[in-house]
Design a protein around this motif. Structure first.
Motif, short mmCIF file in Angstrom:
data_model
loop_
_atom_site.label_atom_id
_atom_site.label_comp_id
_atom_site.label_asym_id
_atom_site.label_seq_id
_atom_site.Cartn_x
_atom_site.Cartn_y
_atom_site.Cartn_z
N GLU A 63 32.05 52.76 32.77
CA GLU A 63 31.58 51.19 32.98
C GLU A 63 31.45 51.56 34.86
N PRO A 64 30.74 50.91 35.28
CA PRO A 64 30.53 50.34 36.50
C PRO A 64 31.45 49.31 36.36
N VAL A 65 32.35 49.42 38.23
CA VAL A 65 32.93 48.60 38.56
C VAL A 65 32.69 47.36 39.00
N ALA A 66 32.65 45.91 38.81
CA ALA A 66 32.20 45.06 39.39
C ALA A 66 32.17 44.55 40.80
N GLU A 67 31.19 44.43 41.46
CA GLU A 67 31.69 44.24 42.78
C GLU A 67 33.06 42.93 42.84
N VAL A 68 33.85 42.91 43.97
CA VAL A 68 34.83 41.58 43.76
C VAL A 68 33.87 40.52 44.94
N SER A 69 33.47 39.22 44.89
CA SER A 69 33.38 38.54 45.64
C SER A 69 34.70 37.69 46.55
N GLU A 70 34.28 37.59 47.71
CA GLU A 70 35.15 37.05 48.75
C GLU A 70 35.15 36.37 48.94
#
Length: 70
Positions: A63-70
């Motif tokens: 599964e693609p990894v969700a981007e982390v919000s900064e």
């Protein structure tokens, strides 16, 4: 029930490669490295069961990894 479910369908290396959209050489290399989908060797001929290949592919699904919000 499909033909693959009854294990009556067997593909050769070129047939399975076409189904997976890879070159036959890719399947051969992966088989030589003991990687890739399972295969059967009968009287020196290599066969793939599409159902077993599908199960292998699903097991290795990522599964693609969700981007982390900064």
């Amino acid at each position: 029930m499909s033909k693959a479910d009854t294990c009556n369908e067997w593909n050769t290396t070129p047939e399975e490669a076409k189904r997976l959209k890879v070159s036959p050489r890719t399947l051969i290399r992966r088989r030589q490295a003991r990687k890739g989908p399972p295969w059967y060797e009968v009287d020196g001929r290599i066969y793939y069961n599409p159902k077993a290949t599908d199960e292998y592919m699903e097991k290795h699904r990522r599964e693609p990894v969700a981007e982390v919000s900064e």
